[in-house]
Design a protein around this motif. Structure first.
Motif, short mmCIF file in Angstrom:
data_model
loop_
_atom_site.label_atom_id
_atom_site.label_comp_id
_atom_site.label_asym_id
_atom_site.label_seq_id
_atom_site.Cartn_x
_atom_site.Cartn_y
_atom_site.Cartn_z
N LEU A 122 48.38 -37.90 -61.37
CA LEU A 122 47.49 -38.58 -60.44
C LEU A 122 46.08 -38.75 -60.98
O LEU A 122 45.42 -39.75 -60.71
CB LEU A 122 47.44 -37.81 -59.11
CG LEU A 122 48.68 -37.90 -58.22
CD1 LEU A 122 48.60 -36.88 -57.10
CD2 LEU A 122 48.81 -39.31 -57.64
N ALA A 123 45.60 -37.75 -61.74
CA ALA A 123 44.18 -37.77 -62.13
C ALA A 123 43.92 -38.00 -63.61
O ALA A 123 42.81 -38.37 -63.98
CB ALA A 123 43.51 -36.45 -61.70
N ASP A 124 44.91 -37.77 -64.46
CA ASP A 124 44.68 -37.88 -65.90
C ASP A 124 44.36 -39.32 -66.29
O ASP A 124 44.83 -40.28 -65.68
CB ASP A 124 45.90 -37.39 -66.67
CG ASP A 124 45.52 -36.85 -68.04
OD1 ASP A 124 44.31 -36.75 -68.32
OD2 ASP A 124 46.43 -36.51 -68.82
N GLU A 125 43.54 -39.46 -67.31
CA GLU A 125 43.13 -40.75 -67.86
C GLU A 125 42.36 -41.59 -66.84
O GLU A 125 42.33 -42.82 -66.92
CB GLU A 125 44.34 -41.53 -68.39
CG GLU A 125 45.04 -40.82 -69.54
CD GLU A 125 46.17 -41.63 -70.13
OE1 GLU A 125 46.42 -42.74 -69.64
OE2 GLU A 125 46.80 -41.14 -71.08
N LYS A 126 41.75 -40.92 -65.86
CA LYS A 126 40.88 -41.58 -64.90
C LYS A 126 39.60 -40.76 -64.79
O LYS A 126 39.57 -39.59 -65.14
CB LYS A 126 41.54 -41.64 -63.51
CG LYS A 126 42.85 -42.38 -63.43
CD LYS A 126 43.41 -42.27 -62.02
CE LYS A 126 44.78 -42.92 -61.91
NZ LYS A 126 45.36 -42.74 -60.55
N ASP A 127 38.54 -41.39 -64.29
CA ASP A 127 37.35 -40.63 -63.92
C ASP A 127 37.64 -40.03 -62.56
O ASP A 127 37.72 -40.75 -61.56
CB ASP A 127 36.13 -41.55 -63.86
CG ASP A 127 35.67 -41.99 -65.24
OD1 ASP A 127 35.92 -41.25 -66.21
OD2 ASP A 127 35.07 -43.07 -65.34
N SER A 128 37.81 -38.71 -62.51
CA SER A 128 38.26 -38.06 -61.28
C SER A 128 37.49 -36.78 -60.99
O SER A 128 37.15 -36.03 -61.91
CB SER A 128 39.76 -37.72 -61.36
OG SER A 128 40.54 -38.87 -61.54
N VAL A 129 37.27 -36.54 -59.71
CA VAL A 129 36.80 -35.25 -59.23
C VAL A 129 38.03 -34.57 -58.61
O VAL A 129 38.63 -35.10 -57.68
CB VAL A 129 35.69 -35.40 -58.17
CG1 VAL A 129 35.26 -34.02 -57.66
CG2 VAL A 129 34.50 -36.14 -58.74
N VAL A 130 38.39 -33.42 -59.17
CA VAL A 130 39.60 -32.73 -58.73
C VAL A 130 39.21 -31.35 -58.22
O VAL A 130 38.53 -30.60 -58.91
CB VAL A 130 40.62 -32.59 -59.88
CG1 VAL A 130 41.93 -32.02 -59.36
CG2 VAL A 130 40.85 -33.93 -60.57
N GLU A 131 39.64 -31.03 -57.01
CA GLU A 131 39.28 -29.73 -56.44
C GLU A 131 40.51 -28.90 -56.12
O GLU A 131 41.56 -29.43 -55.79
CB GLU A 131 38.43 -29.91 -55.19
CG GLU A 131 39.07 -30.75 -54.10
CD GLU A 131 39.10 -30.05 -52.76
OE1 GLU A 131 39.30 -28.82 -52.73
OE2 GLU A 131 38.96 -30.76 -51.75
N GLY A 132 40.34 -27.57 -56.28
CA GLY A 132 41.44 -26.66 -56.01
C GLY A 132 41.06 -25.24 -56.32
O GLY A 132 39.91 -24.83 -56.12
#
Length: 221
Positions: free
Chosen positions: A118-128
């Protein structure tokens, strides 16, 4: 570019991560919502939360997706199939059981695979809780949020009251402390700070102050 935001329950991860994503026009991924969705489905289907094999099988087949509300800048709605579970996964029942589901190693492996897609190779903010250590150990920016147990309980009680739930702050504080212990001691993807993560104590800080600090870290990269 990945910005990883980790921390215990009610430390401000979701609120801060959403605002950082909006500020930087990044994608946003709430990995905790994925574990909550699995927990919700397990409760709906009466799957034994102590049966790791059954939970892993459920995690593999559950169709989780994220969508944007009308006018929203980020994916803020959670669906299981065609059912919008955004509110349902925040219920007291799900909150009390999610740590039991999330500690299952098989569930975590399945969810980590999905999170990377879902988040790889994108500009992403990932929380967990294990983003900077397990999911994206190579994230360019890593932050670990903390706050006092009392402040976290106050924040969570306000959220739950807004959703129509009746809560006792003292009981909620004990529940959060217990959940911290479960999350920190699980074998797979425990709650812990990455050695290269910046610690931010949010107890006495506004959301804007925390967001500003994370944006500064991003700009320094």
């Amino acid at each position: 570019m990945i910005i990883a935001i980790d921390g215990p329950a009610a430390s401000g991860k979701s609120t801060v991560a959403r605002e950082v994503a909006k500020r930087l026009h990044f994608d946003y991924l709430d990995t905790g919502a994925m574990y909550r969705a699995v927990t919700w489905q397990a409760l709906e289907q009466k799957v034994d939360v102590f049966d790791e094999a059954a939970l892993k099988a459920l995690a593999r087949r559950i169709p989780i997706r994220f969508e944007r509300s009308p006018g929203s800048e980020i994916d803020d709605r959670v669906f299981v199939g065609e059912t919008d579970v955004t509110s349902a996964i925040r219920s007291p029942k799900v909150s009390s059981m999610v740590s039991l589901v999330a500690r299952a190693a098989g569930v975590r492996r399945v969810m980590v695979e999905r999170q990377r897609v879902l988040a790889d190779e994108k500009d992403s903010v990932v929380e967990g809780r294990d983003i900077g250590t397990v999911v994206f150990p190579y994230a360019e920016v890593k932050v670990f949020l903390t706050a006092s147990a009392g402040e976290r309980a106050r924040r969570r009680s306000m959220e739950m009251q807004e959703e129509g739930h009746c809560v006792n702050v003292q009981s909620l504080e004990r529940e959060l402390i217990s959940r911290d212990m479960v999350d920190s001691q699980r074998r797979s993807g425990p709650l812990m700070r990455a050695c290269d993560a910046r610690i931010l104590n949010t107890t006495d800080k506004s959301v804007d102050e925390v967001v500003d600090e994370i944006v500064r870290l991003y700009e320094e990269e």
